[in-house]
Scaffold this active site. Sequence first.
Site, PDB file in Angstrom:
ATOM      1  N   GLU A  23      -1.109  -0.532  -4.168  1.00 28.27           N
ATOM      2  CA  GLU A  23      -2.401   0.085  -3.859  1.00 28.27           C
ATOM      3  C   GLU A  23      -2.280   1.596  -3.727  1.00 28.27           C
ATOM      4  O   GLU A  23      -1.321   2.097  -3.127  1.00 28.27           O
ATOM      5  CB  GLU A  23      -2.919  -0.521  -2.550  1.00 28.27           C
ATOM      6  CG  GLU A  23      -4.193   0.068  -2.024  1.00 28.27           C
ATOM      7  CD  GLU A  23      -4.539  -0.512  -0.652  1.00 28.27           C
ATOM      8  OE1 GLU A  23      -5.275   0.173   0.086  1.00 28.27           O
ATOM      9  OE2 GLU A  23      -4.072  -1.613  -0.318  1.00 28.27           O
TER      10      GLU A  23
ATOM     11  N   ASP B  72       0.840  -1.192   0.000  1.00 31.59           N
ATOM     12  CA  ASP B  72       0.000   0.000   0.000  1.00 31.59           C
ATOM     13  C   ASP B  72       0.878   1.247   0.000  1.00 31.59           C
ATOM     14  O   ASP B  72       1.612   1.502   0.951  1.00 31.59           O
ATOM     15  CB  ASP B  72      -0.914  -0.003   1.234  1.00 31.59           C
ATOM     16  CG  ASP B  72      -1.956   1.092   1.195  1.00 31.59           C
ATOM     17  OD1 ASP B  72      -1.954   1.889   0.244  1.00 31.59           O
ATOM     18  OD2 ASP B  72      -2.784   1.151   2.127  1.00 31.59           O
TER      19      ASP B  72
END
Length: 403
Positions: free
Chosen positions: A237, A211
Amino acid sequence: MKIIDAGVIITAPGRNYVTLKITTEDGVVGWGDATLNGRELAVATYLRDHVCPLLIGRDAHRIEDIWQYLYKGSYWRRGPVQMTAIAAVDIALWDIKGKVAGLPVYQLLGGAARDGVMVYGHASGSSVAEMLDDVAAHLDEGYLAVRAQSAIPGMDKVYGVPPKDGRLYEPASSNVPQEETWETGPYLRFVPTMLGAVRERFGFDVHLLHDVHHRLSPLEAGRLGRDLEEHRMFWIEDPTPAEDQSAFQLIRQHTTTPIAVGEIFNSIWDCQQLITERLIDYVRTSVSHAGGITHLRRIFALADLYGVRTGSHGAGDLSPVSFAAALHVDLSVPNFGIQEYMGHRDPAGEVFRTGYKFENGYMHPGDAPGLGVEVDEQAAAKFPYDPKYLPINRRRDGSMHDW
């Protein structure tokens, strides 16, 4: 089947959750999640003062009509507060419909398209070695996919890495947002090495995710994606803030690393260009923030036309009601990709009784009628609302940056 009551429950069994309870004239109760992390009371007020009075006397079976009524009838459309409130109503109505039919919600959505829902867990550490041990622990638990985050040398605080006292890495404070410091250069230099260490120790059989949390420019994101190509990521992400959907064109020009985005989206319009121009590989819209089951299915149906798979947000800032609803959708859609799963810390289990199960890397919502989650209101009353803010980021020069 008329709605005779609609009420809001605010409780904090470990963290804050806003739950909507809808009751029909036959005594059937449906539960919806209305939690918006760090802005919970805004949704609670919107529901109590503007939505719940409009539900009384309406036919609970008319889910689509009620959705359109609440969306188009407000005039001020979209936005996280309104769409989270509509989502809570929608989820609760699907819960009621399943209970009346005597079927789990996924059966009402067309039945199971798979036997289970692959989920990924969060592995992290204050060092690469500690993070690798956490990855190993997740694999030992049966996970097939793991998101890896590690502290960055020279930076005091890094997203996704809990403090050593065992607290959550967010929300961070109660009075004012906690301020953190961010610099992109050290991050871009460190992450390929960190994720390379995961591949070196565990090989390529584990699905590996990371992420970025909206922190890079499009060009920086393209550079990171290029540097990670050898590690065959499942995805990176939120590589850049997604208000400008066209920015992802630049990322696509520089890397073939899969991209996932959308946890802060609240409507199909937020991701229309990203999907139709194939600028992302996974759409991360969540059932509680994107208008409920009804609207989430529209987003996923559009994504299916363009080869984009699902990867819904499923962090602990959404209640078990939301997670159960996500599993029912995941199980039924043809273009499912993966589901985030952080779980919920006790004492959440005292308030929310769940029927979903985890086994060998997959989850199943269970076969109880409706969503398969019930709420203990007496237990909820024991945990009063606890004000919290999400952190903020500043660069070393003091300027604001995306958290």
